[in-house]
Motif scaffolding. Structure first.
Motif, mmCIF file in Angstrom:
data_model
loop_
_atom_site.group_PDB
_atom_site.id
_atom_site.type_symbol
_atom_site.label_atom_id
_atom_site.label_comp_id
_atom_site.label_asym_id
_atom_site.label_seq_id
_atom_site.Cartn_x
_atom_site.Cartn_y
_atom_site.Cartn_z
ATOM 1 N N VAL A 56 0.838 -1.204 0.000
ATOM 2 C CA VAL A 56 0.000 0.000 0.000
ATOM 3 C C VAL A 56 0.871 1.251 0.000
ATOM 4 O O VAL A 56 0.620 2.205 -0.750
ATOM 5 C CB VAL A 56 -0.952 0.008 1.217
ATOM 6 C CG1 VAL A 56 -1.613 1.380 1.375
ATOM 7 C CG2 VAL A 56 -2.026 -1.064 1.070
ATOM 8 N N GLU A 57 1.895 1.253 0.814
ATOM 9 C CA GLU A 57 2.785 2.414 0.901
ATOM 10 C C GLU A 57 3.463 2.689 -0.441
ATOM 11 O O GLU A 57 3.563 3.847 -0.874
ATOM 12 C CB GLU A 57 3.833 2.187 1.987
ATOM 13 C CG GLU A 57 4.739 3.378 2.221
ATOM 14 C CD GLU A 57 5.699 3.179 3.373
ATOM 15 O OE1 GLU A 57 6.364 4.158 3.769
ATOM 16 O OE2 GLU A 57 5.793 2.047 3.892
ATOM 17 N N PRO A 110 -8.206 6.295 -5.225
ATOM 18 C CA PRO A 110 -8.454 5.584 -3.970
ATOM 19 C C PRO A 110 -7.826 4.188 -3.944
ATOM 20 O O PRO A 110 -7.873 3.451 -4.934
ATOM 21 C CB PRO A 110 -9.975 5.495 -3.909
ATOM 22 C CG PRO A 110 -10.449 6.662 -4.711
ATOM 23 C CD PRO A 110 -9.462 6.795 -5.830
ATOM 24 N N ILE A 111 -7.237 3.867 -2.809
ATOM 25 C CA ILE A 111 -6.681 2.534 -2.571
ATOM 26 C C ILE A 111 -7.594 1.793 -1.599
ATOM 27 O O ILE A 111 -7.849 2.268 -0.491
ATOM 28 C CB ILE A 111 -5.269 2.602 -1.969
ATOM 29 C CG1 ILE A 111 -4.278 3.233 -2.958
ATOM 30 C CG2 ILE A 111 -4.787 1.209 -1.559
ATOM 31 C CD1 ILE A 111 -2.888 3.446 -2.360
ATOM 32 N N ILE A 112 -8.108 0.644 -2.036
ATOM 33 C CA ILE A 112 -8.791 -0.272 -1.122
ATOM 34 C C ILE A 112 -7.707 -1.163 -0.534
ATOM 35 O O ILE A 112 -7.111 -1.981 -1.240
ATOM 36 C CB ILE A 112 -9.850 -1.118 -1.854
ATOM 37 C CG1 ILE A 112 -10.912 -0.219 -2.503
ATOM 38 C CG2 ILE A 112 -10.510 -2.090 -0.873
ATOM 39 C CD1 ILE A 112 -11.908 -0.986 -3.368
ATOM 40 N N GLY A 123 -1.497 4.331 3.979
ATOM 41 C CA GLY A 123 -2.058 5.199 2.959
ATOM 42 C C GLY A 123 -3.330 4.728 2.284
ATOM 43 O O GLY A 123 -3.770 5.332 1.305
ATOM 44 N N ALA A 124 -3.943 3.668 2.812
ATOM 45 C CA ALA A 124 -5.194 3.191 2.216
ATOM 46 C C ALA A 124 -6.331 4.172 2.492
ATOM 47 O O ALA A 124 -6.393 4.776 3.566
ATOM 48 C CB ALA A 124 -5.551 1.815 2.766
ATOM 49 N N ALA A 152 -2.700 -0.612 10.495
ATOM 50 C CA ALA A 152 -1.462 -0.593 9.715
ATOM 51 C C ALA A 152 -1.725 -0.239 8.258
ATOM 52 O O ALA A 152 -0.960 0.507 7.632
ATOM 53 C CB ALA A 152 -0.765 -1.949 9.813
ATOM 54 N N ILE A 153 -2.820 -0.758 7.722
ATOM 55 C CA ILE A 153 -3.187 -0.468 6.338
ATOM 56 C C ILE A 153 -3.522 1.014 6.171
ATOM 57 O O ILE A 153 -3.116 1.660 5.205
ATOM 58 C CB ILE A 153 -4.389 -1.339 5.921
ATOM 59 C CG1 ILE A 153 -3.961 -2.797 5.764
ATOM 60 C CG2 ILE A 153 -5.016 -0.826 4.631
ATOM 61 C CD1 ILE A 153 -2.990 -3.030 4.642
#
Length: 236
Positions: A55-56, A65-67, A95-96, A90-91
């Motif tokens: 994700v990072e 958008p990040i799921i 940056g999620a 943590a997710i």
């Protein structure tokens, strides 16, 4: 929690799941990020990414958008998609924009309830939740628990649904009819035509993974189809 901008951005579009098996050479943050960037450059409105590290890396390459999710394996529970709050935390920190969680009716590890997990994600992380479900019953439970999105992600992948094969168009149709909560169609979407069918069937958005980014399994399928006996007849 109402629809925020990250959710409205997804409406009517393609979300690409950029993931790879842990044993694959593709399971590198920079490679996953490149997959995500390539998908977005061609019009994807969002991406679905597993693990804080990935994700990072993706967050540095795309602004859509990040799921986010974080898969875990437990000996005493079959729930594996972001099963506990600290995984969601943590997710989110990586940056999620949206947190995907397993919302099946299976026993959860650590004793945390689905409602409790969704409430904590809303209150402490200020993030919307995508509930990955497998049945109408799990969809109903997730709606009651306050999820922002539903996803047919686990249809066909649980013991409860082992007799059916994704994509879950029938489940999608029922969910769209019974609930106001937006539903994303995910799982088994293997062609552009199937993606269009999902949206025409009422899906809020459609997630495609293997058919776009599953290089390992796709190459394996082709290699299995091209048997050694087929090749040998061309040898001198």
């Amino acid at each position: 929690m109402g629809l925020d901008s990250s959710l409205t951005t997804l409406q009517g579009g393609l979300v690409v799941s950029c993931q790879a098996p842990a044993t694959s050479p593709l399971h590198e943050p920079r490679v996953i990020a490149a997959m995500a960037a390539a998908s977005v450059s061609q019009g994807a409105v969002g991406v679905r990414i597993d693990s804080p590290e990935h994700v990072e890396a993706v967050r540095q390459r795309v602004s859509v958008p990040i799921i986010g999710l974080w898969k875990q394996v437990y000996q005493d529970s079959e729930v594996y998609i972001t099963p506990q709050f600290h995984h969601a935390q943590a997710i989110a920190a990586a940056g999620a924009d949206i947190i995907a969680i397993d919302a099946t009716l299976r026993p959860r590890p650590g004793g945390e309830t689905l409602t409790g997990l969704i409430q904590r994600i809303h209150a402490e992380l200020q993030k919307p939740v995508m509930a990955d479900i497998d049945t109408l019953a799990s969809a109903e439970a997730a709606v009651k628990a306050g999820t922002d999105l539903l996803g047919t992600t686990l249809y066909g992948y649980t013991q409860e649904t082992q007799s059916v094969k994704p994509p879950g168009f029938d489940l999608l149709s029922t969910i769209v009819t019974q609930f106001q909560t937006p539903c994303i169609c995910e799982g088994g979407i293997a062609s552009p035509e199937a993606a269009r069918k999902a949206l025409d069937g009422g899906a809020y958005a459609v997630v495609v993974g293997t058919a776009i980014t599953g290089i390992d399994i796709l190459a394996q399928r082709y290699c299995n189809a091209v048997s050694p006996s087929d090749r040998s007849k061309y040898r001198g």
